[in-house]
Enzyme design. Sequence first.
Site, mmCIF file in Angstrom:
data_model
loop_
_atom_site.group_PDB
_atom_site.id
_atom_site.type_symbol
_atom_site.label_atom_id
_atom_site.label_comp_id
_atom_site.label_asym_id
_atom_site.label_seq_id
_atom_site.Cartn_x
_atom_site.Cartn_y
_atom_site.Cartn_z
ATOM 1 N N CYS A 1 0.714 -1.374 -0.035
ATOM 2 C CA CYS A 1 -0.160 -0.020 0.000
ATOM 3 C C CYS A 1 0.789 1.259 -0.029
ATOM 4 O O CYS A 1 0.254 2.285 -0.436
ATOM 5 C CB CYS A 1 -0.927 -0.108 1.102
ATOM 6 S SG CYS A 1 -0.437 -0.164 2.748
ATOM 7 N N HIS B 1 -2.427 6.711 3.697
ATOM 8 C CA HIS B 1 -0.929 7.182 3.741
ATOM 9 C C HIS B 1 -0.474 8.379 3.178
ATOM 10 O O HIS B 1 -0.809 8.764 2.070
ATOM 11 C CB HIS B 1 -0.115 5.905 3.227
ATOM 12 C CG HIS B 1 -0.250 4.619 3.848
ATOM 13 N ND1 HIS B 1 -0.889 4.257 5.095
ATOM 14 C CD2 HIS B 1 0.118 3.357 3.411
ATOM 15 C CE1 HIS B 1 -0.748 3.236 5.295
ATOM 16 N NE2 HIS B 1 -0.213 2.609 4.060
#
Length: 357
Positions: free
Chosen positions: A151, A249
Amino acid sequence: MGKQRVIVIGATGAAGQNVVESLANHPWFELSALAASSRSAGMTYEKAIEDARFFEKTPGNEVLAMKVIDVEKASPRDYDLAFSALPSEVANVQEPRFAEHVPVISTASAYRYEPDVPILLPDVNPKHAKLIKTQKEKRGWEGFICPGPNCTTVGLVVSLKPLIDAYGVRAIHVVSEQSLSGAGEKGLRLDSTYRKSVEMNVLPYIEGEEGKVEKETNKILGRLSGDGIKEAGIIVGATCTRVHVQTVHTEAVYVDTKKPCSAEEAKETMRSYVNEAQKLKLPSMPEKTIKVFDEPEMPQPKLHRQYGGDVTLVGRLRKDPVFKNGLAYIVTSDNLDKGAGGGAVQSAEYLKAMKYF
Ligand SMILES: NC(=O)c1ccc[n+]([C@@H]2O[C@H](COP(=O)([O-])OP(=O)(O)OC[C@H]3O[C@@H](n4cnc5c(N)ncnc54)[C@H](OP(=O)(O)O)[C@@H]3O)[C@@H](O)[C@H]2O)c1
């Protein structure tokens, strides 16, 4: 033609819940089974996820009422397609068991580094899908395994791809500030020791993460050559940290391009990027996968989902003095949507549109 029958293995975890959410009312795929460990087997899906429920939208009462089955007892031949969101060590065993018969689109790292396995992001490296033919021949499988990236790598490679095409890239350094949901159930459960250790804090190390970012970036941005991928040869340095953010993120990226470019040129290059997969008008692929901000207060993880979990947001793009042709920017990427479930569904759509299954 009816919809294809889908099983999600690892359906109760953070990434699995996002796969389920991304498949809700899908025009091509129908959720036929939800599988997890023997701990969850026999429970309703709603009960199995109650301690670490992460849905932004409810997947609907019918899905919540489905009985979770044990992955080990699931029969691959009962389905047309499997999505895997299992921990890597379990994926290592279960994914090939399914791939013998059906395509497996995976969020796990178990097979990412095999030479006959692409790490697919259709809006970045659609041509790598061709490796699937080699994989099926070599392994004698009716299906295949097609993982997406880690990710943290996702936002990085989506934002780098237009720059590589236009100017070439010699080296990058990235510092990530990764959200709690990236750690899965242990990051989401309010009573977990791990979650408590991150509260009001920054953890300076995430085991295994920096190596994954360095390795995957070069594979994804490499080019298909014969039966494998010739890596991009970019010098990649990564520092990965965990921060007290629920999801999405954030990464500070420093790039040395081969040909010089101004910040305005780099922004325009990112803004105008469209590749062949985006032109297919797939059900879950936005027309533009990158949004670039001029406002210095953007992007922010907390505001990211207003723009869509499948879009990569870039801001603070400026010249940087450290590298010769240095650029610096901030990128945010939804680790669960684009980084796991949503990205996996985009890959499945691309592979189906290109008749890989
Ligand atoms: N979280 C993210 O942002 C993210 C993003 C990209 C990729 N990934 C990858 O996606 C995968 C899943 O991550 P996650 O964060 O969703 O983890 P997670 O929240 O811990 O979920 C793990 C899932 O696997 C199942 N499982 C665990 N042990 C099992 C076993 N022995 N047999 C069968 N099923 C088992 C769990 O079922 P039970 O609930 O029954 O235990 C659960 O459904 C990992 O490979 C991870 O690296 C995660």
